[in-house]
Design a protein around this motif. Structure first.
Motif, PDB file in Angstrom:
ATOM      1  N   MET A   1     -14.424   6.442  -0.754  1.00  0.00           N
ATOM      2  CA  MET A   1     -14.204   4.996  -0.654  1.00  0.00           C
ATOM      3  C   MET A   1     -12.721   4.652  -0.844  1.00  0.00           C
ATOM      4  SD  MET A   1     -15.995   2.312  -0.056  1.00  0.00           S
ATOM      5  CE  MET A   1     -15.921   0.535  -0.166  1.00  0.00           C
ATOM      6  N   LYS A   2     -12.091   5.362  -1.828  1.00  0.00           N
ATOM      7  CA  LYS A   2     -10.684   5.119  -2.074  1.00  0.00           C
ATOM      8  C   LYS A   2      -9.824   5.493  -0.875  1.00  0.00           C
ATOM      9  CE  LYS A   2     -10.219   5.315  -7.078  1.00  0.00           C
ATOM     10  NZ  LYS A   2      -9.572   6.019  -8.208  1.00  0.00           N
ATOM     11  N   SER A   3     -10.168   6.619  -0.241  1.00  0.00           N
ATOM     12  CA  SER A   3      -9.397   7.064   0.926  1.00  0.00           C
ATOM     13  C   SER A   3      -9.486   6.044   2.054  1.00  0.00           C
ATOM     14  CB  SER A   3      -9.896   8.428   1.402  1.00  0.00           C
ATOM     15  OG  SER A   3     -11.255   8.355   1.779  1.00  0.00           O
ATOM     16  N   ARG A   4     -10.660   5.465   2.223  1.00  0.00           N
ATOM     17  CA  ARG A   4     -10.833   4.450   3.261  1.00  0.00           C
ATOM     18  C   ARG A   4      -9.996   3.212   2.947  1.00  0.00           C
ATOM     19  NH1 ARG A   4     -13.944   2.970   7.424  1.00  0.00           N
ATOM     20  NH2 ARG A   4     -14.426   0.763   7.679  1.00  0.00           N
ATOM     21  N   THR A   5      -9.947   2.825   1.679  1.00  0.00           N
ATOM     22  CA  THR A   5      -9.145   1.669   1.275  1.00  0.00           C
ATOM     23  C   THR A   5      -7.664   1.924   1.526  1.00  0.00           C
ATOM     24  OG1 THR A   5     -10.756   1.142  -0.449  1.00  0.00           O
ATOM     25  CG2 THR A   5      -8.572   0.142  -0.648  1.00  0.00           C
ATOM     26  N   VAL A   6      -7.222   3.142   1.218  1.00  0.00           N
ATOM     27  CA  VAL A   6      -5.826   3.506   1.450  1.00  0.00           C
ATOM     28  C   VAL A   6      -5.491   3.429   2.938  1.00  0.00           C
ATOM     29  CG1 VAL A   6      -4.146   5.382   1.340  1.00  0.00           C
ATOM     30  CG2 VAL A   6      -5.641   4.933  -0.610  1.00  0.00           C
ATOM     31  N   VAL A   7      -6.396   3.928   3.773  1.00  0.00           N
ATOM     32  CA  VAL A   7      -6.181   3.894   5.226  1.00  0.00           C
ATOM     33  C   VAL A   7      -6.060   2.453   5.719  1.00  0.00           C
ATOM     34  CG1 VAL A   7      -7.238   4.375   7.461  1.00  0.00           C
ATOM     35  CG2 VAL A   7      -7.282   6.109   5.664  1.00  0.00           C
ATOM     36  N   VAL A   8      -6.936   1.577   5.218  1.00  0.00           N
ATOM     37  CA  VAL A   8      -6.902   0.170   5.624  1.00  0.00           C
ATOM     38  C   VAL A   8      -5.589  -0.478   5.200  1.00  0.00           C
ATOM     39  CG1 VAL A   8      -7.947  -2.092   5.268  1.00  0.00           C
ATOM     40  CG2 VAL A   8      -9.402  -0.091   5.630  1.00  0.00           C
ATOM     41  N   VAL A   9      -5.169  -0.206   3.959  1.00  0.00           N
ATOM     42  CA  VAL A   9      -3.918  -0.793   3.461  1.00  0.00           C
ATOM     43  C   VAL A   9      -2.722  -0.313   4.276  1.00  0.00           C
ATOM     44  CG1 VAL A   9      -2.337  -0.864   1.507  1.00  0.00           C
ATOM     45  CG2 VAL A   9      -4.792  -1.131   1.122  1.00  0.00           C
ATOM     46  N   VAL A  10      -2.665   0.987   4.552  1.00  0.00           N
ATOM     47  CA  VAL A  10      -1.568   1.537   5.339  1.00  0.00           C
ATOM     48  C   VAL A  10      -1.575   0.951   6.750  1.00  0.00           C
ATOM     49  CG1 VAL A  10      -0.645   3.639   6.383  1.00  0.00           C
ATOM     50  CG2 VAL A  10      -1.436   3.671   4.010  1.00  0.00           C
ATOM     51  N   HIS A  11      -2.767   0.839   7.332  1.00  0.00           N
ATOM     52  CA  HIS A  11      -2.901   0.285   8.689  1.00  0.00           C
ATOM     53  C   HIS A  11      -2.381  -1.150   8.740  1.00  0.00           C
ATOM     54  CE1 HIS A  11      -5.289  -1.625  12.004  1.00  0.00           C
ATOM     55  NE2 HIS A  11      -4.800  -0.566  12.632  1.00  0.00           N
ATOM     56  N   ARG A  12      -2.771  -1.958   7.756  1.00  0.00           N
ATOM     57  CA  ARG A  12      -2.323  -3.355   7.741  1.00  0.00           C
ATOM     58  C   ARG A  12      -0.828  -3.460   7.450  1.00  0.00           C
ATOM     59  NH1 ARG A  12      -7.378  -6.365   4.568  1.00  0.00           N
ATOM     60  NH2 ARG A  12      -8.919  -6.022   6.240  1.00  0.00           N
ATOM     61  N   ALA A  13      -0.330  -2.583   6.614  1.00  0.00           N
ATOM     62  CA  ALA A  13       1.108  -2.586   6.320  1.00  0.00           C
ATOM     63  C   ALA A  13       1.913  -2.250   7.573  1.00  0.00           C
ATOM     64  CB  ALA A  13       1.415  -1.593   5.201  1.00  0.00           C
ATOM     65  N   LEU A  14       1.432  -1.278   8.353  1.00  0.00           N
ATOM     66  CA  LEU A  14       2.121  -0.921   9.603  1.00  0.00           C
ATOM     67  C   LEU A  14       2.086  -2.073  10.594  1.00  0.00           C
ATOM     68  CD1 LEU A  14       0.955   2.785  10.100  1.00  0.00           C
ATOM     69  CD2 LEU A  14       3.265   1.984   9.552  1.00  0.00           C
ATOM     70  N   LEU A  15       0.931  -2.749  10.687  1.00  0.00           N
ATOM     71  CA  LEU A  15       0.820  -3.899  11.595  1.00  0.00           C
ATOM     72  C   LEU A  15       1.773  -5.010  11.170  1.00  0.00           C
ATOM     73  CD1 LEU A  15      -3.041  -4.179  12.208  1.00  0.00           C
ATOM     74  CD2 LEU A  15      -1.286  -3.404  13.805  1.00  0.00           C
ATOM     75  N   ALA A  16       1.838  -5.251   9.861  1.00  0.00           N
ATOM     76  CA  ALA A  16       2.758  -6.280   9.358  1.00  0.00           C
ATOM     77  C   ALA A  16       4.203  -5.918   9.666  1.00  0.00           C
ATOM     78  CB  ALA A  16       2.559  -6.456   7.856  1.00  0.00           C
ATOM     79  N   LEU A  17       4.545  -4.649   9.512  1.00  0.00           N
ATOM     80  CA  LEU A  17       5.908  -4.196   9.803  1.00  0.00           C
ATOM     81  C   LEU A  17       6.240  -4.377  11.283  1.00  0.00           C
ATOM     82  CD1 LEU A  17       8.520  -2.844   8.880  1.00  0.00           C
ATOM     83  CD2 LEU A  17       7.421  -0.616   9.299  1.00  0.00           C
ATOM     84  N   LEU A  18       5.295  -4.013  12.153  1.00  0.00           N
ATOM     85  CA  LEU A  18       5.505  -4.172  13.588  1.00  0.00           C
ATOM     86  C   LEU A  18       5.670  -5.641  13.961  1.00  0.00           C
ATOM     87  CD1 LEU A  18       2.957  -1.550  15.000  1.00  0.00           C
ATOM     88  CD2 LEU A  18       5.450  -1.396  15.020  1.00  0.00           C
ATOM     89  N   CYS A  19       4.881  -6.511  13.332  1.00  0.00           N
ATOM     90  CA  CYS A  19       5.003  -7.949  13.588  1.00  0.00           C
ATOM     91  C   CYS A  19       6.382  -8.463  13.174  1.00  0.00           C
ATOM     92  CB  CYS A  19       3.915  -8.716  12.841  1.00  0.00           C
ATOM     93  SG  CYS A  19       2.256  -8.478  13.516  1.00  0.00           S
ATOM     94  N   LEU A  20       6.848  -8.006  12.023  1.00  0.00           N
ATOM     95  CA  LEU A  20       8.170  -8.425  11.554  1.00  0.00           C
ATOM     96  C   LEU A  20       9.267  -7.957  12.504  1.00  0.00           C
ATOM     97  CD1 LEU A  20       7.858  -7.815   7.700  1.00  0.00           C
ATOM     98  CD2 LEU A  20       7.977 -10.018   8.883  1.00  0.00           C
ATOM     99  N   ILE A  21       9.149  -6.713  12.971  1.00  0.00           N
ATOM    100  CA  ILE A  21      10.138  -6.175  13.919  1.00  0.00           C
ATOM    101  C   ILE A  21      10.136  -6.990  15.211  1.00  0.00           C
ATOM    102  CG2 ILE A  21      10.731  -4.183  15.355  1.00  0.00           C
ATOM    103  CD1 ILE A  21       9.664  -2.404  13.084  1.00  0.00           C
ATOM    104  N   ALA A  22       8.921  -7.355  15.678  1.00  0.00           N
ATOM    105  CA  ALA A  22       8.811  -8.143  16.911  1.00  0.00           C
ATOM    106  C   ALA A  22       9.382  -9.546  16.737  1.00  0.00           C
ATOM    107  CB  ALA A  22       7.348  -8.218  17.347  1.00  0.00           C
ATOM    108  N   LEU A  23       9.333 -10.080  15.512  1.00  0.00           N
ATOM    109  CA  LEU A  23       9.808 -11.436  15.275  1.00  0.00           C
ATOM    110  C   LEU A  23      11.325 -11.528  15.134  1.00  0.00           C
ATOM    111  CD1 LEU A  23       7.154 -12.818  12.738  1.00  0.00           C
ATOM    112  CD2 LEU A  23       7.570 -13.620  15.071  1.00  0.00           C
ATOM    113  N   VAL A  24      11.964 -10.409  14.833  1.00  0.00           N
ATOM    114  CA  VAL A  24      13.412 -10.431  14.587  1.00  0.00           C
ATOM    115  C   VAL A  24      14.195 -11.055  15.754  1.00  0.00           C
ATOM    116  CG1 VAL A  24      15.458  -8.974  14.306  1.00  0.00           C
ATOM    117  CG2 VAL A  24      13.445  -8.577  12.890  1.00  0.00           C
ATOM    118  N   PRO A  25      13.962 -10.638  17.033  1.00  0.00           N
ATOM    119  CA  PRO A  25      14.730 -11.259  18.134  1.00  0.00           C
ATOM    120  C   PRO A  25      14.521 -12.768  18.229  1.00  0.00           C
ATOM    121  CG  PRO A  25      13.620  -9.269  18.880  1.00  0.00           C
ATOM    122  CD  PRO A  25      13.070  -9.574  17.529  1.00  0.00           C
ATOM    123  N   PHE A  26      13.281 -13.235  17.986  1.00  0.00           N
ATOM    124  CA  PHE A  26      13.008 -14.672  18.063  1.00  0.00           C
ATOM    125  C   PHE A  26      13.740 -15.424  16.954  1.00  0.00           C
ATOM    126  CE2 PHE A  26       9.346 -12.746  20.141  1.00  0.00           C
ATOM    127  CZ  PHE A  26       9.289 -13.478  21.319  1.00  0.00           C
TER     128      PHE A  26
END
Length: 265
Positions: A1-26
């Protein structure tokens, strides 16, 4: 269960990072457009764009061509998609697969023959001719989506209306068209933004400055004011505003129309 939670957190963190990178030019463009070098908020850069370069005329030309092309596209592709989805005859199948084949052909390949055709019909520097050309370029994809989406609409609704005496045109206008709103919005967002931003075709056919669209005007503007970043950013905001508003107000229909049209085709 913990491993699944870690995967979800990492996945969302990567998505947030990608969103921030995409927003920089705007963020950079908005800062340059709305703020001076000293950090003061201002609209003077937009006034400068309007005074030094007639971008508002190009904005109006783009709006006229885009709206006209989208209207032509929706009318023609909805009729074609309806016929393909409801009439399972050999001719319609040939037309359908021809549309699919046309989607695989890069538009640049047709540039020379299209130019000869446009020249022969007097379509150079003609906004109506440009509307039909851009609508024709978008028709294969739009027809593909609408024909697929039509598979979700029960034919029994039309049969019931037919029993009540409704003609084929009345059934299409009163029953089918209102149900096509999601897929229409998907087409408007995808193809409308593509038509608004089209450069590959308009650079050949709209050579007169009085009919040039936003992409052509932006190119000339950047050539003339390339070192003035505040003016460039203000012009960029003006150019992207319609596309941004279209997506914001139409995004709730976007995925349902796109997925239904693509999966059922």
């Amino acid at each position: 269960m913990k491993s699944r939670t870690v995967v979800v957190v990492v996945h969302r963190a990567l998505l947030a990072l990608l969103c921030l990178i995409a927003l920089v030019p705007f963020v950079v463009v908005l800062k340059l457009a709305f703020f001076t070098d000293g950090g003061s908020f201002t609209f003077s850069h937009f006034a400068g764009v309007a005074d030094e370069f007639n971008i508002l005329r190009a904005f109006f030309n783009s709006a006229v061509i885009t709206v006209g092309a989208i209207v032509i596209l929706l009318v023609c592709s909805s009729l074609a998609g309806y016929s393909i989805a409801r009439n399972h005859i050999v001719t319609n199948k040939v037309i359908y697969y021809t549309f699919l084949f046309c989607m695989m052909i890069p538009a640049v390949i047709n540039s020379v023959p299209l130019y000869k055709v446009m020249q022969a019909i007097g379509g150079i520097n003609s906004q109506p001719a440009m509307m039909f050309l851009l609508a024709a370029n978008s028709m294969p994809f739009a027809t593909f989506l609408i024909a697929g989406y039509m598979s979700n609409i029960p034919i029994e609704l039309e049969e019931a209306a037919s029993v009540d005496g409704a003609s084929a045109l009345q059934r299409f206008a009163r029953i089918v068209l209102p149900m096509l709103k999601p897929v229409f919005m998907s087409i408007i967002i995808i193809q409308g933004i593509g038509i608004w931003n089209n450069y590959a075709q308009v650079v050949f056919y709209l050579q007169d400055p009085s009919v040039q669209t936003i992409p052509l005007a932006m190119q000339l503007f950047f050539q003339q004011y390339g070192a003035q970043w505040h003016l460039m950013s203000a012009a960029t905001v003006i150019a992207m505003l319609p596309a941004l508003l279209t997506f914001v107000f139409g995004q709730k229909y976007f995925m349902s129309g796109l997925s239904s049209g693509a999966l059922k085709g």
